[in-house]
Design a protein around this motif. Structure first.
Motif, mmCIF file in Angstrom:
data_model
loop_
_atom_site.group_PDB
_atom_site.id
_atom_site.type_symbol
_atom_site.label_atom_id
_atom_site.label_comp_id
_atom_site.label_asym_id
_atom_site.label_seq_id
_atom_site.Cartn_x
_atom_site.Cartn_y
_atom_site.Cartn_z
ATOM 1 N N ARG A 119 58.039 -3.275 8.006
ATOM 2 C CA ARG A 119 57.863 -4.391 7.072
ATOM 3 C C ARG A 119 56.613 -4.176 6.231
ATOM 4 O O ARG A 119 56.626 -4.376 5.003
ATOM 5 C CB ARG A 119 57.769 -5.706 7.851
ATOM 6 C CG ARG A 119 57.539 -6.942 6.976
ATOM 7 C CD ARG A 119 57.326 -8.181 7.855
ATOM 8 N NE ARG A 119 56.912 -9.332 7.063
ATOM 9 C CZ ARG A 119 57.730 -10.240 6.572
ATOM 10 N NH1 ARG A 119 59.029 -10.148 6.783
ATOM 11 N NH2 ARG A 119 57.263 -11.250 5.865
ATOM 12 N N GLY A 123 56.620 -3.303 2.295
ATOM 13 C CA GLY A 123 55.884 -4.257 1.481
ATOM 14 C C GLY A 123 54.918 -3.551 0.547
ATOM 15 O O GLY A 123 54.750 -3.933 -0.623
ATOM 16 N N ARG A 174 66.623 1.439 11.604
ATOM 17 C CA ARG A 174 66.747 0.350 10.639
ATOM 18 C C ARG A 174 67.369 0.850 9.332
ATOM 19 O O ARG A 174 67.259 2.016 8.964
ATOM 20 C CB ARG A 174 65.380 -0.261 10.338
ATOM 21 C CG ARG A 174 64.640 -0.844 11.560
ATOM 22 C CD ARG A 174 65.210 -2.184 11.988
ATOM 23 N NE ARG A 174 65.207 -3.155 10.925
ATOM 24 C CZ ARG A 174 64.145 -3.883 10.564
ATOM 25 N NH1 ARG A 174 62.979 -3.718 11.184
ATOM 26 N NH2 ARG A 174 64.243 -4.772 9.581
ATOM 27 N N THR A 177 67.488 0.629 2.946
ATOM 28 C CA THR A 177 67.695 -0.183 1.755
ATOM 29 C C THR A 177 67.436 -1.654 2.042
ATOM 30 O O THR A 177 66.863 -2.372 1.217
ATOM 31 C CB THR A 177 69.127 0.008 1.214
ATOM 32 O OG1 THR A 177 69.314 1.377 0.864
ATOM 33 C CG2 THR A 177 69.370 -0.863 -0.018
ATOM 34 N N LEU A 178 67.855 -2.129 3.210
ATOM 35 C CA LEU A 178 67.618 -3.522 3.574
ATOM 36 C C LEU A 178 66.122 -3.807 3.676
ATOM 37 O O LEU A 178 65.640 -4.847 3.200
ATOM 38 C CB LEU A 178 68.313 -3.843 4.897
ATOM 39 C CG LEU A 178 68.226 -5.296 5.385
ATOM 40 C CD1 LEU A 178 68.830 -6.247 4.366
ATOM 41 C CD2 LEU A 178 68.918 -5.441 6.737
ATOM 42 N N LEU A 179 65.366 -2.881 4.270
ATOM 43 C CA LEU A 179 63.918 -3.051 4.358
ATOM 44 C C LEU A 179 63.288 -3.140 2.974
ATOM 45 O O LEU A 179 62.406 -3.982 2.723
ATOM 46 C CB LEU A 179 63.304 -1.883 5.136
ATOM 47 C CG LEU A 179 63.492 -1.887 6.653
ATOM 48 C CD1 LEU A 179 63.084 -0.541 7.241
ATOM 49 C CD2 LEU A 179 62.682 -2.999 7.297
ATOM 50 N N ARG A 181 64.895 -3.960 0.074
ATOM 51 C CA ARG A 181 65.378 -5.151 -0.628
ATOM 52 C C ARG A 181 64.611 -6.396 -0.177
ATOM 53 O O ARG A 181 64.213 -7.238 -1.003
ATOM 54 C CB ARG A 181 66.881 -5.326 -0.381
ATOM 55 C CG ARG A 181 67.496 -6.484 -1.179
ATOM 56 C CD ARG A 181 68.968 -6.632 -0.886
ATOM 57 N NE ARG A 181 69.732 -5.482 -1.343
ATOM 58 C CZ ARG A 181 70.492 -4.723 -0.568
ATOM 59 N NH1 ARG A 181 70.584 -4.986 0.734
ATOM 60 N NH2 ARG A 181 71.162 -3.706 -1.061
ATOM 61 N N GLU A 182 64.402 -6.528 1.128
ATOM 62 C CA GLU A 182 63.661 -7.681 1.644
ATOM 63 C C GLU A 182 62.227 -7.686 1.118
ATOM 64 O O GLU A 182 61.679 -8.744 0.781
ATOM 65 C CB GLU A 182 63.672 -7.663 3.172
ATOM 66 C CG GLU A 182 65.038 -7.961 3.780
ATOM 67 C CD GLU A 182 65.064 -7.771 5.291
ATOM 68 O OE1 GLU A 182 64.112 -7.141 5.812
ATOM 69 O OE2 GLU A 182 66.026 -8.232 5.930
ATOM 70 N N ALA A 183 61.604 -6.506 1.040
ATOM 71 C CA ALA A 183 60.239 -6.420 0.531
ATOM 72 C C ALA A 183 60.172 -6.801 -0.946
ATOM 73 O O ALA A 183 59.231 -7.476 -1.383
ATOM 74 C CB ALA A 183 59.705 -5.000 0.736
ATOM 75 N N GLN A 185 62.182 -8.867 -2.477
ATOM 76 C CA GLN A 185 62.363 -10.323 -2.546
ATOM 77 C C GLN A 185 61.046 -11.024 -2.237
ATOM 78 O O GLN A 185 60.679 -11.997 -2.909
ATOM 79 C CB GLN A 185 63.455 -10.757 -1.563
ATOM 80 C CG GLN A 185 64.859 -10.272 -1.907
ATOM 81 C CD GLN A 185 65.338 -10.796 -3.252
ATOM 82 O OE1 GLN A 185 65.248 -11.994 -3.537
ATOM 83 N NE2 GLN A 185 65.855 -9.899 -4.088
ATOM 84 N N ARG A 186 60.338 -10.566 -1.220
ATOM 85 C CA ARG A 186 59.050 -11.179 -0.878
ATOM 86 C C ARG A 186 58.042 -11.026 -2.015
ATOM 87 O O ARG A 186 57.172 -11.874 -2.207
ATOM 88 C CB ARG A 186 58.475 -10.545 0.403
ATOM 89 C CG ARG A 186 59.253 -10.849 1.665
ATOM 90 C CD ARG A 186 58.438 -10.510 2.917
ATOM 91 N NE ARG A 186 58.027 -9.114 2.982
ATOM 92 C CZ ARG A 186 58.743 -8.132 3.515
ATOM 93 N NH1 ARG A 186 59.965 -8.382 4.006
ATOM 94 N NH2 ARG A 186 58.275 -6.901 3.548
ATOM 95 N N HIS A 190 63.184 -10.180 -8.010
ATOM 96 C CA HIS A 190 64.592 -10.483 -7.732
ATOM 97 C C HIS A 190 65.555 -9.689 -8.621
ATOM 98 O O HIS A 190 66.732 -9.545 -8.266
ATOM 99 C CB HIS A 190 64.825 -11.993 -7.909
ATOM 100 C CG HIS A 190 63.903 -12.831 -7.077
ATOM 101 N ND1 HIS A 190 63.965 -12.865 -5.705
ATOM 102 C CD2 HIS A 190 62.865 -13.653 -7.433
ATOM 103 C CE1 HIS A 190 63.025 -13.677 -5.229
ATOM 104 N NE2 HIS A 190 62.338 -14.160 -6.258
#
Length: 453
Positions: A119, A123, A174, A177-179, A181-183, A185-186, A190
């Motif tokens: 994360r 980030g 893990r 891409t999901l890691l 994408r979430e970063a 968004q944070r 967007h």
């Protein structure tokens, strides 16, 4: 005094001859490695357990007509590179903006260590991306992620395990891409859409193929080592697909005691065997072990040994960049090498023969690395075109190929030796920053596929 120096030189000559013998890869050995590599490729394609993972990228080569503006994230070493790239068709590429940031700074942060989390790492990547785009922009993003992953689709890659010096926690297993994408968004980005994740070898091949229809092999010869190629008959896929071989893990090789010693003390013994013999991450340490052996046998640096504080007694005190310095030192008396020894090892007056010996050892290791890599390329070419009836381009990116004196020429000579009269069918060319350019091309291919749905 002259007698002692003569004995030392005779001992050094014998020591260098011994190193020459154990680090030389002969023509027949290259042919044998090429054959074993080819057989391991077939086993991997058939789903059999072996050293080569043969991971599908879910991509073929580009048409060369892809156009538009795309974001590229190139993450494969201790620096992450983020670029805003315009594809203009017909092999034309323009880098609009680019930043490169280290993933660790002593005393401040280290996203490569086990103390950091996935994360936090992603980030940090999102923060770098934010520095290149304006709020609200909608841009497809391609991500070059240069570590072994299980590709489940063009945009879904699960990290199998870290290589090189990476140990970042809570990341293995893990979805990369999901890691990311979430970063994003944070970070409030967007409109930035990760649409493709690829390996750096795949990126290198994509970048070369964007302007060269004969490009069908991509390779990294830098901090790490890996190769991919355009598989014409992939199982479970319709049409040609680029396969990430994960060739650095190939292990059917002529190892010597220095290779075994390095492997035993590496982060993951028994893994990435070829990479430990050919990549910049390990070549310096291999050379250090060889030099240390001569020191311990009384052949090198005896009059200085009491004052030495660093190389060759300190682990990992020699890097590929230092080998490049020695190999490129054309000064009288090898003064550049002497200055480096004084600064990093406390050696004030090394003998000319000792400086020459260092250059010889660096050359032996560099030549062996090039010949091993060439042998694996020959194995890939056998799969693609056994009789070499067609032209092929091997695109190579990485600091070892680009910056180490002698590496590229020895690679070419080794291929000529293996392929003989058909060697003219194979072109080897640099693909500088290919992995980053390739990420943008992958994003373009993915975005075009989205529009067709």
């Amino acid at each position: 005094m002259k007698e002692r120096e003569l004995k030392k030189n005779n001992g050094l000559d014998a020591g260098l001859r011994a190193l020459h013998d154990i680090f030389t890869v002969t023509g027949p050995q290259m042919l044998d490695i090429a054959e074993k590599f080819y057989e391991a490729m077939l086993a991997g394609l058939a789903g059999q357990k072996g050293p080569l993972k043969m991971l599908p990228s879910f991509l073929s080569v580009p048409t060369g007509k892809e156009c538009g503006v795309f974001l590229s994230v190139d993450f494969g070493g201790t620096n992450v590179r983020v670029s805003l790239i315009e594809l203009r068709g017909n092999g034309r590429i323009t880098v609009i903006k680019k930043i490169s940031t280290p993933l660790k700074e002593p005393g401040r942060y280290d996203y490569t260590s086990s103390a950091a989390t996935g994360r936090e790492l992603f980030g940090f990547l999102a923060e770098q991306i934010a520095g290149l785009v304006r709020p609200g922009e909608n841009i497809p993003l391609g991500h070059t992620f240069s570590f072994p992953t299980e590709m489940r689709s063009l945009n879904q890659a699960v990290l199998i395990g870290w290589t090189k010096e990476f140990k970042t926690g809570m990341t293995e297993g893990r979805d990369i891409t999901l890691l990311l994408r979430e970063a994003l968004q944070r970070q409030g980005l967007h409109g930035i859409r990760p649409v493709a994740v690829i390996n750096d070898t795949v990126g290198t091949l994509l970048a070369a193929a964007y302007g060269d229809p004969h490009a069908d092999i991509g390779s990294i010869c830098g901090t790490g080592h890996n190769t991919c190629y355009l598989e014409p008959r992939p199982p479970h896929h319709n049409g040609p697909v680029i396969i990430n071989i994960e060739s650095g893990n190939f292990d059917m090789l002529p190892l010597n005691d220095f290779d075994r010693q390095l492997d035993r003390h590496s982060e993951k013994p028994g893994e990435q065997v070829l990479e430990k013999m050919v990549s910049g991450r390990y070549l310096g340490e291999l050379m250090r072990l060889a030099v240390l052996d001569l020191v311990q046998k009384g052949c090198l640096f005896q009059k200085n040994s009491g004052n030495i504080t660093g190389f060759p007694f300190k682990n990992n005190s020699l890097g590929a960049e230092h080998m490049s310095l020695m190999l490129g030192d054309g000064s009288d008396g090898l003064t550049g090498t002497a200055a480096w020894l004084k600064e990093h090892a406390g050696m004030r007056d090394p003998l000319p023969v000792e400086l020459s010996a260092l250059k010889t050892i660096a050359s032996l290791l560099t030549t062996r690395a090039a010949r091993l890599a060439a042998a694996t390329y020959a194995g890939v070419l056998r799969r693609l075109d056994p009789f070499l009836k067609l032209p092929h381009t091997i695109a190579v990116d990485g600091s070892l190929y680009e910056k180490t004196p002698g590496f590229a020429s020895h690679l070419r000579l080794a291929l000529d030796e293996i392929l003989r009269e058909r060697a003219g069918q194979v072109t080897v060319k640099p693909a500088k920053d290919g992995s980053g350019m390739g990420a943008a091309i992958a994003a373009a291919i993915a975005a075009a596929s989205e529009e067709m749905l």
